[in-house]
Write an enzyme that holds these catalytic residues in place. Structure first.
Site, PDB file in Angstrom:
ATOM      1  N   SER A 178       0.868  -1.184   0.000  1.00 56.03           N
ATOM      2  CA  SER A 178       0.000   0.000   0.000  1.00 56.03           C
ATOM      3  C   SER A 178       0.898   1.225   0.000  1.00 56.03           C
ATOM      4  O   SER A 178       2.094   1.131   0.275  1.00 56.03           O
ATOM      5  CB  SER A 178      -0.840   0.003   1.277  1.00 56.03           C
TER       6      SER A 178
ATOM      7  N   TYR B 234      -2.254  -0.498  10.310  1.00 65.05           N
ATOM      8  CA  TYR B 234      -2.240  -0.763   8.863  1.00 65.05           C
ATOM      9  C   TYR B 234      -0.868  -0.424   8.287  1.00 65.05           C
ATOM     10  O   TYR B 234      -0.309  -1.178   7.485  1.00 65.05           O
ATOM     11  CB  TYR B 234      -3.347   0.061   8.198  1.00 65.05           C
TER      12      TYR B 234
HETATM   13  N1  LIG Z   1      -8.592   0.373  -2.073  1.00 62.60           N
HETATM   14  C1  LIG Z   1      -7.505   1.063  -1.842  1.00 62.60           C
HETATM   15  O1  LIG Z   1      -7.494   2.310  -1.968  1.00 62.60           O
HETATM   16  C2  LIG Z   1      -6.232   0.349  -1.405  1.00 62.60           C
HETATM   17  C3  LIG Z   1      -5.062   1.126  -1.286  1.00 62.60           C
HETATM   18  C4  LIG Z   1      -3.890   0.491  -0.878  1.00 62.60           C
HETATM   19  C5  LIG Z   1      -3.865  -0.875  -0.641  1.00 62.60           C
HETATM   20  N2  LIG Z   1      -5.014  -1.600  -0.769  1.00 62.60           N
HETATM   21  C6  LIG Z   1      -4.933  -3.050  -0.481  1.00 62.60           C
HETATM   22  O2  LIG Z   1      -5.510  -3.771  -1.566  1.00 62.60           O
HETATM   23  C7  LIG Z   1      -5.983  -5.019  -1.088  1.00 62.60           C
HETATM   24  C8  LIG Z   1      -7.395  -5.246  -1.619  1.00 62.60           C
HETATM   25  O3  LIG Z   1      -8.240  -4.276  -1.064  1.00 62.60           O
HETATM   26  P1  LIG Z   1      -9.554  -3.708  -1.774  1.00 62.60           P
HETATM   27  O4  LIG Z   1      -9.458  -2.235  -1.683  1.00 62.60           O
HETATM   28  O5  LIG Z   1      -9.759  -4.366  -3.076  1.00 62.60           O
HETATM   29  O6  LIG Z   1     -10.642  -4.155  -0.689  1.00 62.60           O
HETATM   30  P2  LIG Z   1     -12.067  -4.869  -0.767  1.00 62.60           P
HETATM   31  O7  LIG Z   1     -12.583  -4.797   0.627  1.00 62.60           O
HETATM   32  O8  LIG Z   1     -12.875  -4.321  -1.871  1.00 62.60           O
HETATM   33  O9  LIG Z   1     -11.686  -6.382  -1.096  1.00 62.60           O
HETATM   34  C9  LIG Z   1     -10.981  -7.204  -0.178  1.00 62.60           C
HETATM   35  C10 LIG Z   1     -11.572  -8.616  -0.212  1.00 62.60           C
HETATM   36  O10 LIG Z   1     -10.799  -9.414   0.699  1.00 62.60           O
HETATM   37  C11 LIG Z   1     -11.680 -10.255   1.406  1.00 62.60           C
HETATM   38  N3  LIG Z   1     -11.076 -10.625   2.689  1.00 62.60           N
HETATM   39  C12 LIG Z   1     -10.911  -9.827   3.774  1.00 62.60           C
HETATM   40  N4  LIG Z   1     -10.362 -10.535   4.767  1.00 62.60           N
HETATM   41  C13 LIG Z   1     -10.174 -11.795   4.297  1.00 62.60           C
HETATM   42  C14 LIG Z   1      -9.658 -12.967   4.879  1.00 62.60           C
HETATM   43  N5  LIG Z   1      -9.234 -12.999   6.149  1.00 62.60           N
HETATM   44  N6  LIG Z   1      -9.606 -14.092   4.124  1.00 62.60           N
HETATM   45  C15 LIG Z   1     -10.053 -14.084   2.843  1.00 62.60           C
HETATM   46  N7  LIG Z   1     -10.564 -12.989   2.254  1.00 62.60           N
HETATM   47  C16 LIG Z   1     -10.625 -11.851   2.977  1.00 62.60           C
HETATM   48  C17 LIG Z   1     -12.943  -9.425   1.593  1.00 62.60           C
HETATM   49  O11 LIG Z   1     -14.087 -10.238   1.841  1.00 62.60           O
HETATM   50  C18 LIG Z   1     -13.021  -8.668   0.275  1.00 62.60           C
HETATM   51  O12 LIG Z   1     -13.844  -9.351  -0.659  1.00 62.60           O
HETATM   52  C19 LIG Z   1      -5.865  -4.973   0.432  1.00 62.60           C
HETATM   53  O13 LIG Z   1      -4.709  -5.701   0.818  1.00 62.60           O
HETATM   54  C20 LIG Z   1      -5.701  -3.508   0.739  1.00 62.60           C
HETATM   55  O14 LIG Z   1      -4.988  -3.286   1.919  1.00 62.60           O
HETATM   56  C21 LIG Z   1      -6.194  -1.019  -1.144  1.00 62.60           C
END
Ligand SMILES: NC(=O)c1ccc[n+]([C@@H]2O[C@H](COP(=O)([O-])OP(=O)(O)OC[C@H]3O[C@@H](n4cnc5c(N)ncnc54)[C@H](O)[C@@H]3O)[C@@H](O)[C@H]2O)c1
Length: 360
Positions: free
Chosen positions: A252, A265
């Protein structure tokens, strides 16, 4: 004075907001929903019709069609015209960029498939039910790969699978923090595991260390660090037997700076970088590539809460230089590059996929 352009669903939200007729109509609609136009800022470069998919139907295609019809009819809402254009450049004169040059309407990025890029490959994708994980799983499946799609949500996985009828997808409801489930995931992959996209992750509540609870720390570390580690540990033996394999972890912006989230985080995503670099170093000579992607703001379902006034104030200050939010498909493009053979010479990197935020 030139005649303002005729607006369509393909025009960007920015173009709509700056239009002498479209702007007041959109602002009127937002104020009826109790919203400020600022809510659209992160997605202002997207075509307005994209709101249908992004809002999961809350903003319907019918609403887009109504907007286009009202704009074409020149229906400025009563009393909205003056207030709405106050302090703004007239839309029919070109908007100016920060350097004073006329601002150019940027063409939208369109995902282009590389058909067959993942043919014959099995890739495990965690978090495949939503956001970045779903976009990545989708792209691999549409490029011919066999996807082991993992998520805690059966409903989200079912929806994902139903959108990809005919693709080679195995869905598996599993919590990546559960060792027995991790073993099931590896068993579902079978003899070959060509790739692992460790994407499942959760946010924290923006608390600084002085207000951090053990519960938040443990939960965030258990999913973001333990879960990521457990999947890596589980796939490495198979990849070593094959003499090839690509792992992509999800870091991230919070892995690169201290101002993007709370301490839990931020520390968890720094740990993801450590997992990535150590493993790349250890197994590089054995044919494994291990990289991380560091997404900037991305439009997904991830939830961040603000449990600390100090945390909220500090993080919001830093967000002043936030770039426009990207669509999850843009992150999938970076992740699948690293996963695929196109990333052949890339090992141990943290690829910022953030529109340049980390360069600021
Ligand atoms: N969205 C952003 O702006 C952003 C920015 C930086 C990093 N990220 C990272 O990207 C990754 C994906 O995030 P996203 O934004 O797509 O989120 P999201 O919430 O849309 O999707 C994440 C998915 O992971 C699943 N999940 C959560 N905990 C779990 C577990 N213990 N076991 C199995 N599945 C699990 C959830 O059910 C969800 O469907 C994460 O690691 C997040 O930290 C996101």
């Amino acid at each position: 004075m030139s005649t303002p352009k005729t607006l369509t669903g393909d025009d960007s939200i920015k173009t709509w907001l700056e239009h002498p007729v479209g702007g007041p109509i959109v602002r009127d609609l937002l104020s009826q929903a109790g919203q400020n136009p600022d809510v659209l800022k992160p997605v202002q470069r997207l075509a307005i019709k994209r709101l249908v998919k992004l809002s999961k139907g809350q903003f319907s295609q019918q609403m887009v069609d109504d907007l286009v019809a009202r704009a074409a009819a020149g229906e400025v809402p009563a009393g909205a015209a003056d207030a709405a254009t106050e302090g703004r450049a007239p839309a029919e004169s070109a908007a100016e960029a920060a350097d004073g040059a006329p601002e150019v309407e940027r063409p939208e990025w369109i995902e282009r498939l590389d058909h067959g890029r993942f043919s014959g490959r099995t890739v495990i994708v965690t978090g495949a039910g939503s956001g970045i994980g779903r976009a990545t799983a989708s792209r691999i499946a549409r490029e011919g790969g066999r996807v082991i799609a993992v998520d805690v949500s059966q409903e989200r996985l079912d929806e994902f699978a139903s959108e990809h009828v005919g693709a080679d997808i195995v869905t598996l409801v599993a919590d990546i923090t559960d060792d027995a489930k991790v073993a099931e995931i590896v068993a579902a992959a079978g003899e070959r595991i060509d790739g692992l996209a460790n994407i499942a992750g959760i946010m924290d509540d923006m608390t600084p260390i002085g207000e951090l609870t053990d519960a938040v720390w443990k939960r965030v570390f258990s999913v973001n660090v333990d879960g990521t580690m457990k999947l890596m540990r589980a796939v490495v033996p198979t990849m070593l037997t094959q003499g090839i394999g690509s792992i992509v972890n999800t870091a991230s912006e919070a892995a690169l700076r201290g101002s993007a989230a709370g301490v839990a985080y931020t520390a968890s995503k720094h740990a993801v970088v450590g997992l990535t670099k150590s493993t790349a170093f250890m197994y590089g000579p054995s044919g494994l590539r291990v990289n991380a992607v560091a997404p900037g703001p991305t439009i997904t379902n991830i939830e961040a809460t603000f449990a600390s006034p100090l945390g909220a104030e500090r993080v919001r200050q830093a967000m002043a230089i936030l770039p426009d939010a990207a669509e999850a498909e843009a992150l999938a493009a970076s992740i699948t590059f690293l996963l695929s053979d196109d990333g052949v010479n890339v090992n141990g990197v943290v690829l910022a996929s953030d529109g340049g935020w980390s360069a600021a």
